[in-house]
Design a protein around this motif. Sequence first.
Motif, mmCIF file in Angstrom:
data_model
loop_
_atom_site.group_PDB
_atom_site.id
_atom_site.type_symbol
_atom_site.label_atom_id
_atom_site.label_comp_id
_atom_site.label_asym_id
_atom_site.label_seq_id
_atom_site.Cartn_x
_atom_site.Cartn_y
_atom_site.Cartn_z
ATOM 1 N N THR A 148 -2.290 9.072 0.842
ATOM 2 C CA THR A 148 -1.651 8.009 1.639
ATOM 3 C C THR A 148 -2.373 7.874 2.981
ATOM 4 O O THR A 148 -2.985 8.825 3.478
ATOM 5 C CB THR A 148 -0.170 8.329 1.956
ATOM 6 O OG1 THR A 148 -0.115 9.542 2.715
ATOM 7 C CG2 THR A 148 0.677 8.441 0.710
ATOM 8 N N GLY A 172 -0.828 7.587 5.760
ATOM 9 C CA GLY A 172 -0.114 8.453 6.704
ATOM 10 C C GLY A 172 -0.737 9.838 6.745
ATOM 11 O O GLY A 172 -1.028 10.390 7.811
ATOM 12 N N SER A 210 0.830 -1.217 0.000
ATOM 13 C CA SER A 210 0.000 0.000 0.000
ATOM 14 C C SER A 210 0.861 1.262 0.000
ATOM 15 O O SER A 210 2.063 1.218 0.253
ATOM 16 C CB SER A 210 -0.902 0.011 1.245
ATOM 17 O OG SER A 210 -0.126 0.129 2.411
ATOM 18 N N ARG A 248 1.097 -7.475 6.686
ATOM 19 C CA ARG A 248 0.332 -8.468 7.459
ATOM 20 C C ARG A 248 -0.913 -8.932 6.725
ATOM 21 O O ARG A 248 -1.418 -10.010 6.981
ATOM 22 C CB ARG A 248 -0.071 -7.863 8.810
ATOM 23 C CG ARG A 248 1.098 -7.536 9.715
ATOM 24 C CD ARG A 248 0.698 -6.532 10.771
ATOM 25 N NE ARG A 248 0.210 -5.297 10.153
ATOM 26 C CZ ARG A 248 -0.372 -4.300 10.801
ATOM 27 N NH1 ARG A 248 -0.551 -4.384 12.102
ATOM 28 N NH2 ARG A 248 -0.770 -3.214 10.170
ATOM 29 N N LYS A 249 -1.440 -8.109 5.806
ATOM 30 C CA LYS A 249 -2.746 -8.418 5.194
ATOM 31 C C LYS A 249 -2.566 -9.068 3.826
ATOM 32 O O LYS A 249 -2.345 -8.382 2.818
ATOM 33 C CB LYS A 249 -3.561 -7.129 5.034
ATOM 34 C CG LYS A 249 -3.799 -6.438 6.360
ATOM 35 C CD LYS A 249 -4.731 -5.257 6.204
ATOM 36 C CE LYS A 249 -4.782 -4.445 7.486
ATOM 37 N NZ LYS A 249 -3.916 -3.267 7.486
HETATM 38 P P1 NAP Z 1 0.670 2.791 4.605
HETATM 39 O O1 NAP Z 1 0.082 2.652 3.250
HETATM 40 O O2 NAP Z 1 -0.215 2.511 5.785
HETATM 41 O O3 NAP Z 1 1.986 1.914 4.688
HETATM 42 C C1 NAP Z 1 2.393 1.203 5.831
HETATM 43 C C2 NAP Z 1 2.581 -0.236 5.423
HETATM 44 O O4 NAP Z 1 3.227 -0.924 6.492
HETATM 45 C C3 NAP Z 1 1.287 -0.984 5.108
HETATM 46 O O5 NAP Z 1 1.406 -1.591 3.843
HETATM 47 C C4 NAP Z 1 1.196 -2.047 6.201
HETATM 48 O O6 NAP Z 1 0.672 -3.264 5.672
HETATM 49 C C5 NAP Z 1 2.666 -2.215 6.588
HETATM 50 N N1 NAP Z 1 2.792 -2.631 7.994
HETATM 51 C C6 NAP Z 1 2.342 -2.005 9.100
HETATM 52 N N2 NAP Z 1 2.650 -2.714 10.199
HETATM 53 C C7 NAP Z 1 3.329 -3.802 9.763
HETATM 54 C C8 NAP Z 1 3.916 -4.905 10.411
HETATM 55 N N3 NAP Z 1 3.872 -5.041 11.747
HETATM 56 N N4 NAP Z 1 4.550 -5.855 9.674
HETATM 57 C C9 NAP Z 1 4.596 -5.738 8.316
HETATM 58 N N5 NAP Z 1 4.057 -4.714 7.633
HETATM 59 C C10 NAP Z 1 3.423 -3.762 8.360
HETATM 60 O O7 NAP Z 1 1.245 4.262 4.860
HETATM 61 P P2 NAP Z 1 2.102 5.335 4.020
HETATM 62 O O8 NAP Z 1 1.535 6.647 4.448
HETATM 63 O O9 NAP Z 1 2.238 5.004 2.615
HETATM 64 O O10 NAP Z 1 3.532 5.203 4.757
HETATM 65 C C11 NAP Z 1 4.631 4.503 4.177
HETATM 66 C C12 NAP Z 1 5.925 4.920 4.865
HETATM 67 O O11 NAP Z 1 6.163 6.321 4.669
HETATM 68 C C13 NAP Z 1 5.954 4.702 6.379
HETATM 69 O O12 NAP Z 1 7.250 4.295 6.764
HETATM 70 C C14 NAP Z 1 5.654 6.075 6.919
HETATM 71 O O13 NAP Z 1 6.124 6.262 8.238
HETATM 72 C C15 NAP Z 1 6.383 6.948 5.918
HETATM 73 N N6 NAP Z 1 5.913 8.337 5.859
HETATM 74 C C16 NAP Z 1 4.715 8.620 5.293
HETATM 75 C C17 NAP Z 1 4.293 9.941 5.189
HETATM 76 C C18 NAP Z 1 2.993 10.294 4.515
HETATM 77 O O14 NAP Z 1 2.690 11.473 4.327
HETATM 78 N N7 NAP Z 1 2.196 9.344 4.132
HETATM 79 C C19 NAP Z 1 5.103 10.969 5.705
HETATM 80 C C20 NAP Z 1 6.309 10.633 6.305
HETATM 81 C C21 NAP Z 1 6.718 9.323 6.366
HETATM 82 P P3 NAP Z 1 -0.245 -4.255 6.566
HETATM 83 O O15 NAP Z 1 -1.300 -3.412 7.198
HETATM 84 O O16 NAP Z 1 -0.711 -5.263 5.567
HETATM 85 O O17 NAP Z 1 0.685 -4.859 7.567
#
Ligand code: NAP
Length: 290
Positions: free
Chosen positions: A212, A214, A36, A58-59
């Motif tokens: 996203t 996040g 995702s 996890r999903k």
């Molecule tokens: P996201 O789509 O929710 O991505 C997080 C992913 O981590 C999901 O695919 C989730 O999949 C996986 N995950 C969570 N817990 C896990 C676990 N215990 N084991 C394995 N997989 C796990 O969110 P995103 O916003 O794109 O964020 C991606 C990255 O960018 C993150 O590191 C976040 O901190 C960073 N970031 C994002 C932003 C932003 O604006 N979006 C800003 C700064 C930094 P499952 O639920 O299937 O486990």
Amino acid sequence: MSGKAEPVERCMDSYEYIFQKDILRNKVAFITGGGSGICFTIAEVFMRHGCDTVILGRKMDRLQLSAQTLQQATGRRCLPVQMDVRQPKMVLEAVDAALKEFGRIDYLINGAAGNFLCPLETMSFNAFKTVMEIDTLGTFNVSKAIFDKYMKANGGVIINITATLHFRGTSLQTHVGAAKAAIEAMTRHMAVEWGQNGIRVMCVAPGPIEDTEGMRRLGGAGMSSEMKEMFKKNIPVQRSGRRVDIADICLFILSRGGQLLTGTTVIGDGGAWLTEDNSSMRMSMIKAML
Ligand code: NAP
Ligand code: COA
């Protein structure tokens, strides 16, 4: 966790190439969180450049759907693997599965993470621990497993996805700021120790990225269109980031242009952390919405 249905991931309608299309031909990337969000798009951009990928989370349902979508859009192979980054046994098995399928792992993207807005005064011990375990321990677990099983002998590049939250002590984000700061420190240690194995270790720190989970979790979901406009105007480059911006930064790090980069962080936020409101007034407003 909310009971809402997960958004179904889509690939980009078009992609403007910056680098040669075969820059990652026949390489393999292991991407945690690749089912995702930002890491899905990192997988897409890598695959558009000839890479095969393993996406992990996890999903399993969402991973399978995302893998199909990525394969159809790019013509490369994508292996979905269920894994919780907090569980070393699962991590080791996932690395074995990747090596069995592809025989190599050239790149690791540590993107799996958890986040929610939470004031320190109401944060439970377990809430803080959970985020530290997913983000920081998860990054260690996966990096160590891939080092032992493949990169120690073959080299590679590790990119840890961090954030800018800890640069200024962002309110309601102590758990994530602490976790990402620790990842940045670990990155420098790994870069120093593993450089002689031909491994570079980097962080990419996104700012607010549109579309996203996040961004939705950190207040984006509740913003009116006027608020969104004001939010963007406050960012030096006058826009929020897109997932592809982060994917292109990762690609640059892997490219010939990035060969001297290790042990440091590329901040992909258009300067947002310099100007973002982190005042007590903002904190009170958000706390009132929680
Ligand atoms: P996201 O789509 O929710 O991505 C997080 C992913 O981590 C999901 O695919 C989730 O999949 C996986 N995950 C969570 N817990 C896990 C676990 N215990 N084991 C394995 N997989 C796990 O969110 P995103 O916003 O794109 O964020 C991606 C990255 O960018 C993150 O590191 C976040 O901190 C960073 N970031 C994002 C932003 C932003 O604006 N979006 C800003 C700064 C930094 P499952 O639920 O299937 O486990
Ligand atoms: N506010 C305060 N505490 C919260 C919270 C919130 N919004 N959401 C969860 N917690 C607390 C829980 O109450 C629990 O603590 P407790 O046992 O003291 O009650 C602890 O955090 C763990 O929650 P749980 O739901 O059991 O964790 P999990 O391992 O199933 O899920 C999360 C991890 C909480 C991070 C979940 O939101 C998640 O899976 N996130 C992945 C997607 C994501 O966050 N994407 C954005 C990346 S930037």
